[in-house]
Design a protein around this motif. Sequence first.
Motif, PDB file in Angstrom:
ATOM      1  N   SER A  58       0.748  -1.157  -0.156  1.00 48.70           N
ATOM      2  CA  SER A  58      -0.130  -0.208  -0.218  1.00 48.70           C
ATOM      3  C   SER A  58       0.729   1.692   0.469  1.00 48.70           C
ATOM      4  CB  SER A  58      -1.224  -0.102   1.286  1.00 48.70           C
ATOM      5  OG  SER A  58      -2.127  -0.940   1.088  1.00 48.70           O
ATOM      6  N   GLU A 112      -4.022   3.005  -1.559  1.00 53.95           N
ATOM      7  CA  GLU A 112      -4.173   2.177  -2.877  1.00 53.95           C
ATOM      8  C   GLU A 112      -2.855   0.922  -2.671  1.00 53.95           C
ATOM      9  OE1 GLU A 112      -0.158   3.771  -4.375  1.00 53.95           O
ATOM     10  OE2 GLU A 112      -0.770   5.530  -3.936  1.00 53.95           O
ATOM     11  N   ASN A 126      -6.069  -6.349  -4.178  1.00 54.74           N
ATOM     12  CA  ASN A 126      -6.309  -5.268  -3.069  1.00 54.74           C
ATOM     13  C   ASN A 126      -6.253  -5.023  -1.734  1.00 54.74           C
ATOM     14  OD1 ASN A 126      -8.713  -6.437  -2.190  1.00 54.74           O
ATOM     15  ND2 ASN A 126      -9.764  -5.811  -3.878  1.00 54.74           N
TER      16      ASN A 126
END
Length: 152
Positions: A58, A112, A126
């Motif tokens: 991330s 992100e 994700n």
Amino acid sequence: MEQAILKNLRTNHHILAKFIDGYSLEQLNRIPDGFRNNLIWNIGHVIVAQEGLIYKSSDLPVHVSKELIDKYTVGSVPDGKATQEEVEEIKKLLFSTLDQLEKDLKDGIFKEYHERQTKTGFTISNLNDALVFTTFHEGIHLGVMLSIKKFL
């Protein structure tokens, strides 16, 4: 779903802490014949992996030292020389990293995620995938530890 995952991880980390409390430093460091790692390596590895899967992917800073990452990352091989101080640090990290993760999820700091492929063939696209995979990954290592303890 995040709460269920966090509950699962916290329960598993309590189980891992019981290994630290229930085995001597020598036993934690012992690599039984037929295995390539030991109890303390598996515990350190799940902490390092969680940080990499969730924070590094991330683009956020991790909460463990570079030394621990190098020593417990995927593909590393334990030297059987973890010190009592290192074991105590790992035990603290079992819970401090989870506390931090819970706080950071509540604070919404994850903006992100860089998709990655795991060695087991999972595509993590994700943050939610990373959280789910982390529970699966920790289960694998708990299983290895349960096998190792039979030889101590």
